[in-house]
Design an enzyme around this catalytic site. Structure first.
Site, PDB file in Angstrom:
ATOM      1  N   PRO A   2       0.752  -1.233   0.000  1.00 29.94           N
ATOM      2  CA  PRO A   2       0.000   0.000   0.000  1.00 29.94           C
ATOM      3  C   PRO A   2       0.788   1.292   0.000  1.00 29.94           C
ATOM      4  CG  PRO A   2       0.126  -0.944   2.206  1.00 29.94           C
ATOM      5  CD  PRO A   2       1.177  -1.531   1.351  1.00 29.94           C
ATOM      6  N   GLU A   3       0.688   2.054  -1.037  1.00 32.65           N
ATOM      7  CA  GLU A   3       1.025   3.477  -1.002  1.00 32.65           C
ATOM      8  C   GLU A   3      -0.304   4.201  -1.190  1.00 32.65           C
ATOM      9  OE1 GLU A   3       4.433   4.552  -3.453  1.00 32.65           O
ATOM     10  OE2 GLU A   3       5.140   2.500  -3.386  1.00 32.65           O
TER      11      GLU A   3
END
Length: 275
Positions: A2-3
């Site tokens: 996750p970014e």
DNA sequence: AACAAGACCTGCATGC
DNA sequence: TGCATGCAGGTCTTGT
């Protein structure tokens, strides 16, 4: 996983399932995440109504009635999945939310770099997790001058400065590499010396790559990113990340994409195109 | 003050 | 097959 784009994809997946709904019950299966899950979290969440499903940087903000917010960070390996029936717990399922009338929402994180917390909504911006965060890159207030002034204090290379969440919130290793490629800026270049024109180009390319990635449902690298079980497709559009040795998509250099290590993490870039 | 390195933890791909 | 090594999308702490 996750970014910012992946977290935003998760947010969009959870919103229709959670917003306006009541949490009927909560099962905490493991408390030793990045920091301990608060005592009595399950009891405090039971019966609460979800009012909003938001995001700040890489944090999910599940706004509840009575002025509290359930904060979730996905770390490196966190994911959500949604189950129409009571799930058989799987390895690394740490929190299971039962929504009144179904479904069940499951938080899973094999590496346990993520976190779950319950905070007072009013204190959010002063909370230690959020107080130092830089601007949201998709907010209109984020522009060249804003970025330039934040970079001006820096001595080290651009790569590290962009990874620092105080500079701009939500970038990680993938999107820093991709933004720098698009802006034709070397990750090794001193952050402090970035001129007005280059900073404007960088800010614009950061916004563009994040917006395109969200549009594509994020990047799914080692596993799928979306609560509904679908995957994102932006990994197909990555120009440099994970592409060591491949031809540069932007020029005809012989070397192609180079991988170096900065601050202990891989950087991918084209040494000819990015200066 | 700002930076790099190390630590946190598990899973997977690779190579011997 | 088993085993060791290296690597992974994040961030916190420690030491320079």
């Amino acid at each position: 996983m996750p970014e910012l784009p992946e977290v935003e994809t998760v947010r969009r997946g959870l919103e229709p399932v959670l917003q306006g709904r009541t949490i009927a019950g909560v099962l905490i299966r493991r408390r030793d995440l990045r920091r301990p899950v608060p005592e009595l979290l399950a009891e405090r969440l039971a019966g609460r109504v979800v009012e909003t499903v938001g995001r700040r940087a890489k944090y999910l903000l599940i706004g509840l009635d009575r002025g509290e917010t359930l904060v979730v960070h996905l770390g490196m390996s966190g994911r959500f999945r949604i189950s129409a029936t009571r799930p058989e717990p799987e390895r690394h399922d740490h929190m299971i939310l039962e929504i009144a009338g179904g479904p069940w929402v499951i938080y899973n994180d094999s590496r346990r770099f993520g976190l779950v917390d319950l905070v007072t909504s009013q204190d959010l911006s002063r909370h230690p997790d959020f107080a130092g965060l830089g601007p949201e890159p998709l907010d209109p207030a984020f522009d060249g001058p804003a970025l330039q002034s934040r970079l001006a204090l820096r001595r080290g290379p651009l790569k590290g400065a962009l990874l620092d969440q105080r500079t701009v919130a939500g970038l990680g290793n993938i999107y820093v590499c991709e933004s720098l490629f698009r802006a034709r800026l070397s990750p090794l270049r001193p952050a402090g010396g970035l001129g007005r024109e280059a900073a404007g180009r960088l800010a614009r390319n950061i916004r563009e790559v994040l917006a395109e990635a969200i549009e594509a449902g994020g990047s799914s690298l080692r596993d799928h990113a979306r609560p509904d079980g679908g995957i994102g497709y932006f990994q197909l559009s990555l120009a440099v990340y994970g592409r060591e040795g491949e031809p540069c998509p932007g020029c005809t250099c012989r070397e192609g994409i180079r991988r170096i290590v900065q601050g202990g993490r891989s950087t991918f870039y084209c040494a000819r195109r990015q200066r």
